[in-house]
Scaffold this motif. Sequence first.
Motif, short mmCIF file in Angstrom:
data_model
loop_
_atom_site.label_atom_id
_atom_site.label_comp_id
_atom_site.label_asym_id
_atom_site.label_seq_id
_atom_site.Cartn_x
_atom_site.Cartn_y
_atom_site.Cartn_z
N MET A 3 48.05 -63.41 12.58
CA MET A 3 47.94 -64.76 12.67
C MET A 3 48.39 -65.44 11.43
O MET A 3 48.96 -66.59 11.31
N ASN A 4 48.08 -64.77 10.42
CA ASN A 4 48.55 -65.16 9.08
C ASN A 4 50.17 -65.50 8.91
O ASN A 4 50.67 -66.56 8.42
N ALA A 5 50.93 -64.61 9.55
CA ALA A 5 52.41 -64.68 9.56
C ALA A 5 52.81 -66.00 10.54
O ALA A 5 53.59 -66.65 9.94
N LEU A 6 52.18 -65.94 11.50
CA LEU A 6 52.33 -67.10 12.40
C LEU A 6 51.92 -68.25 11.63
O LEU A 6 52.83 -69.55 11.86
N GLY A 7 51.03 -68.55 10.74
CA GLY A 7 50.80 -69.39 10.11
C GLY A 7 51.61 -70.03 8.86
O GLY A 7 51.89 -71.07 8.76
N VAL A 8 52.20 -68.84 8.30
CA VAL A 8 53.11 -69.21 7.40
C VAL A 8 54.61 -69.82 7.89
O VAL A 8 55.07 -70.74 7.47
N PHE A 125 68.61 -72.40 1.34
CA PHE A 125 67.29 -72.64 0.90
C PHE A 125 66.47 -71.66 1.73
O PHE A 125 65.57 -71.22 1.28
N VAL A 126 66.82 -71.53 3.10
CA VAL A 126 65.93 -70.49 3.92
C VAL A 126 65.78 -69.22 3.26
O VAL A 126 64.98 -68.31 3.16
N TRP A 130 62.65 -66.92 2.45
CA TRP A 130 62.64 -65.42 2.86
C TRP A 130 62.46 -64.44 2.00
O TRP A 130 61.73 -63.53 2.11
N TRP A 131 63.31 -64.57 0.68
CA TRP A 131 63.19 -63.70 -0.30
C TRP A 131 61.76 -63.28 -0.98
O TRP A 131 61.38 -62.34 -1.46
N PHE A 132 60.97 -64.47 -1.05
CA PHE A 132 59.75 -64.47 -1.59
C PHE A 132 58.82 -63.63 -0.66
O PHE A 132 57.62 -63.15 -1.24
N GLU A 133 59.00 -63.50 0.64
CA GLU A 133 58.30 -62.60 1.59
C GLU A 133 56.91 -63.17 1.67
O GLU A 133 55.94 -62.19 1.59
N ALA A 135 55.34 -63.84 4.00
CA ALA A 135 54.51 -63.16 5.40
C ALA A 135 55.19 -61.81 5.65
O ALA A 135 56.63 -61.47 5.14
N GLU A 136 54.53 -61.06 6.28
CA GLU A 136 55.15 -59.68 6.61
C GLU A 136 56.34 -59.77 7.47
O GLU A 136 57.11 -58.97 7.50
N THR A 137 56.54 -60.76 8.30
CA THR A 137 57.73 -60.88 9.12
C THR A 137 58.85 -61.48 8.36
O THR A 137 59.95 -61.38 8.95
N HIS A 138 58.73 -61.74 7.44
CA HIS A 138 59.88 -62.22 6.50
C HIS A 138 60.51 -60.80 5.82
O HIS A 138 61.49 -60.94 4.96
N GLN A 139 59.75 -59.84 5.56
CA GLN A 139 60.25 -58.67 4.83
C GLN A 139 61.57 -58.07 5.27
O GLN A 139 61.74 -57.85 6.46
N GLY A 140 62.67 -58.24 4.31
CA GLY A 140 63.79 -57.67 4.73
C GLY A 140 64.86 -58.66 5.39
O GLY A 140 65.95 -58.46 5.71
N ARG A 141 64.29 -59.71 5.73
CA ARG A 141 65.16 -60.78 6.36
C ARG A 141 66.14 -61.56 5.61
O ARG A 141 67.21 -62.12 6.25
#
Length: 273
Positions: A3-8, A125-126, A130-133, A135-141
């Motif tokens: 849920m932390n990833a969803l919150g981010v 900007f996005v 995402w580069w800061f990652e 959340a886990e869902t941003h990893q590698g995106r």
Amino acid sequence: MSMNALGVSTGLMVGWCVLAQIARKVAQRMIKEDGLIPTLVNEAIAAAELCACCFELIIIADNFGVAAYAVFLFILTVWWGQVWGDASACPYTHMEDLLEGKTTLREVALKSWAALMGGCCVYRFVQVIWWFEFAETHQGRAFEDCSADLQVHPYIGAAIEGIATMLCRLASKSLSEIGPRFGNVIDSFIGTSLVVAVYIFNYSMFLAFNFSGGYFNPVLATALKWGCRGHTNIEHIIVYWIGACVGAVLSVPVFKMEVVRRYLIGDQKGKRE
């Protein structure tokens, strides 16, 4: 996914909306003159807000499912309907105005260009976020190679985008003319439903989401999927620009047909009398 990833993701979308609203206020203070310039600025801001949030919506759809995507999209659409004013972040609404004699070809071109620039430029900007990652869902995106959503022949994809766009525009025109109390909410619900869930005229709009992406907006499709692996640039233009724009433009004469008006809005003249 946590849920932390969803919150981010939720926090980022709220942040983009807040930043866009601040940009609108600043633009109003700095640009005192009336005319085309403030209109172009508002179009660019609206498109940037739309695309920034939709980049995050992709994260939500990929990791939390279409239902979560639909809820967030509906809430965002209602918000945009309240704050965008005359901006649409979508070229074909201006094309409709041109067809109805409300604007000029020059203004259509400039507004479309402003929206396209706002939508495409915001990705940088996005990408940084995402580069800061966070959340886990941003990893590698941030720097991954994107894949096209088009899963069918381009002409079929264009037909899907065109038909769904025409239905969406017919619904918007009907609500605008009827003027219900919660017209913006209803319009947002219809637009969201066309992307993800409902059957209209015995045609499943899940096809749009699964087989063409269901963008129904050329600027959004280009900002999110231009140059992605899976379709050529020409195919992208055929599906997301020609398909959607033709569907929207066709909605103008279709809405004027007596049988269509009677079906969609009933006898408004008799009700007024």
